[in-house]
Design an enzyme around this catalytic site. Structure first.
Site, PDB file in Angstrom:
ATOM      1  N   ASP A  54       0.840  -1.199   0.000  1.00 54.55           N
ATOM      2  CA  ASP A  54       0.000   0.000   0.000  1.00 54.55           C
ATOM      3  C   ASP A  54       0.879   1.255   0.000  1.00 54.55           C
ATOM      4  OD1 ASP A  54       0.885  -0.184   2.594  1.00 54.55           O
ATOM      5  OD2 ASP A  54      -1.110  -0.193   3.518  1.00 54.55           O
ATOM      6  N   SER A  55       2.206   1.060   0.048  1.00 57.37           N
ATOM      7  CA  SER A  55       3.130   2.177  -0.198  1.00 57.37           C
ATOM      8  C   SER A  55       2.886   2.765  -1.585  1.00 57.37           C
ATOM      9  CB  SER A  55       4.580   1.704  -0.078  1.00 57.37           C
ATOM     10  OG  SER A  55       4.792   0.523  -0.854  1.00 57.37           O
ATOM     11  N   ASP A  93      -1.016  -6.128  -0.301  1.00 57.77           N
ATOM     12  CA  ASP A  93      -1.402  -5.498   0.969  1.00 57.77           C
ATOM     13  C   ASP A  93      -2.900  -5.276   0.990  1.00 57.77           C
ATOM     14  OD1 ASP A  93       0.575  -4.997   2.865  1.00 57.77           O
ATOM     15  OD2 ASP A  93       1.304  -3.192   1.849  1.00 57.77           O
ATOM     16  N   LYS A 123      -1.190  -9.421   2.770  1.00 55.76           N
ATOM     17  CA  LYS A 123      -0.444  -8.958   3.958  1.00 55.76           C
ATOM     18  C   LYS A 123      -1.328  -8.005   4.746  1.00 55.76           C
ATOM     19  CE  LYS A 123       3.246  -6.035   3.765  1.00 55.76           C
ATOM     20  NZ  LYS A 123       2.742  -4.890   4.566  1.00 55.76           N
ATOM     21  N   GLU A 125      -1.414  -5.618   8.647  1.00 57.65           N
ATOM     22  CA  GLU A 125      -0.505  -4.986   9.599  1.00 57.65           C
ATOM     23  C   GLU A 125      -0.968  -5.134  11.047  1.00 57.65           C
ATOM     24  OE1 GLU A 125       0.356  -0.893   8.644  1.00 57.65           O
ATOM     25  OE2 GLU A 125       1.164  -1.410   6.670  1.00 57.65           O
ATOM     26  N   GLU A 192       9.413  -4.262  10.435  1.00 57.48           N
ATOM     27  CA  GLU A 192       9.785  -2.954   9.880  1.00 57.48           C
ATOM     28  C   GLU A 192      10.301  -2.028  10.984  1.00 57.48           C
ATOM     29  OE1 GLU A 192       7.065  -1.058   7.147  1.00 57.48           O
ATOM     30  OE2 GLU A 192       8.184   0.833   7.206  1.00 57.48           O
TER      31      GLU A 192
HETATM   32  O1  KIV Z   1       3.596  -1.137   1.666  1.00 64.17           O
HETATM   33  C1  KIV Z   1       4.769  -1.544   1.642  1.00 64.17           C
HETATM   34  O2  KIV Z   1       5.556  -1.255   0.735  1.00 64.17           O
HETATM   35  C2  KIV Z   1       5.222  -2.407   2.738  1.00 64.17           C
HETATM   36  C3  KIV Z   1       6.670  -2.795   2.794  1.00 64.17           C
HETATM   37  C4  KIV Z   1       7.493  -1.656   3.195  1.00 64.17           C
HETATM   38  C5  KIV Z   1       6.882  -3.971   3.657  1.00 64.17           C
HETATM   39  O3  KIV Z   1       4.429  -2.773   3.572  1.00 64.17           O
END
Ligand code: KIV
Length: 292
Positions: A54-55, A93, A123, A125, A192
């Site tokens: 989600d980055s 994510d 994924k 969090e 992280e």
């Molecule tokens: O969203 C993302 O890019 C991440 C990584 C930094 C692990 O969660």
């Protein structure tokens, strides 16, 4: 460690393959991707796991945090990555607000990602109630990667984008979240921005692969954001980012050279266009002369 065979020659990466890689102490390479070309680059580079993070909210959609990105936006990005990828394990994510409310919400969102994008795993969090969500998604047959330490979706609640687990008590809380996610059936977990000492102490108690980002060298693998490692993103890089290229400068240089040539008339040249037989051109001029 043996050299990787050429991309395309490798069988698709599976959960069992990742577990075996951990057992062999062979580092696991994970990178983010958000579209078809970045997926193709990750494929060609021979990485093991591609994360549609989600980055992407920040790196490709221009939001100022990961919080606003929607399920529909993440589905578009993940589908594009799927089309460019055949070998690495593809993890997506689940965005903020799409899994926290209930086990039913979490399973429904995870199922949408698998059905509509073809990703292999999702994924999510944090520890806490996320552990229950992870257990529910795993029970529904979808592999889950956990994520502890700095969890950007809840950065405000944990005091901002800062390293976590810097006191023994805080580090124990991070460790407990990781243990709980492992017990819930997660196949791997991301650490992280936590001190290397915490990673060193916790690693012997985790049987699942741990992928680090700013968590020291003792993890089973590393992940970096595509735009950070290639120097495409203009934001302030976190301490753990290592830039392996400066593509932003190269891209600005390329577009500037194009703009300069358009303005000077140096581009296009005849070889960049299409021709017509002279008699056809002459005939066209006659036809145009007859036009009102
Ligand atoms: O969203 C993302 O890019 C991440 C990584 C930094 C692990 O969660």
């Amino acid at each position: 460690m043996s050299a990787r065979p050429a991309a395309g020659a490798r069988p698709p990466v599976t959960l069992a393959a990742l577990a075996a890689q951990k057992a062999r102490h062979e580092p696991i390479v994970m990178v983010t991707a958000y579209d078809y070309p970045s997926a193709q680059i990750a494929e060609a580079a021979g990485v093991d796991i591609v994360l549609v993070g989600d980055s992407g909210a920040m790196t490709v959609l221009g939001y100022d945090s990961t919080v606003p990105i929607t399920v529909d936006e993440m589905l578009v990005l993940t589908s594009a990555v799927r089309r460019g990828l055949s070998t690495p394990l593809l993890v997506a994510d689940l965005p903020f607000g799409s899994y926290e409310v209930s086990d039913e919400q979490a399973v429904a969102t995870a199922q949408r990602f698998v059905k509509e994008t073809g990703c292999d795993a999702v994924k999510i969090e944090r520890g806490g109630t996320t552990v229950d969500r992870a257990r529910a998604i795993v029970a529904a047959g979808i592999p889950v990667m956990g994520h502890v330490g700095l969890t950007p979706q809840t950065a405000v609640a944990i005091g901002g984008y800062r390293s976590q687990g810097r006191t023994a008590e805080d580090a124990l809380a991070v460790a407990r979240s990781a243990f709980a996610l492992q017990d819930a059936g997660c196949f791997a977990v991301v650490f992280e921005a936590i001190p290397g000492e915490v990673t060193d102490a916790v690693m012997p108690r985790l049987q699942i692969p741990v992928i680090g980002i700013g968590a020291g060298a003792a993890t089973d693998g590393q992940v970096l954001v595509f735009h950070d490692l290639l120097g495409i993103y203009d934001g302030h890089p976190a301490r753990f980012v290592k830039r392996y290229a400066d593509l932003r400068s190269a891209m600005i240089e390329g577009v500037s050279a194009y703009a300069a040539e358009v303005r000077s008339g140096a581009y296009p040249q005849p070889q960049h266009g299409y021709g017509m037989a002279e008699h056809e051109a002459a005939h066209l001029r006659e036809l145009l002369d007859e036009e009102p």
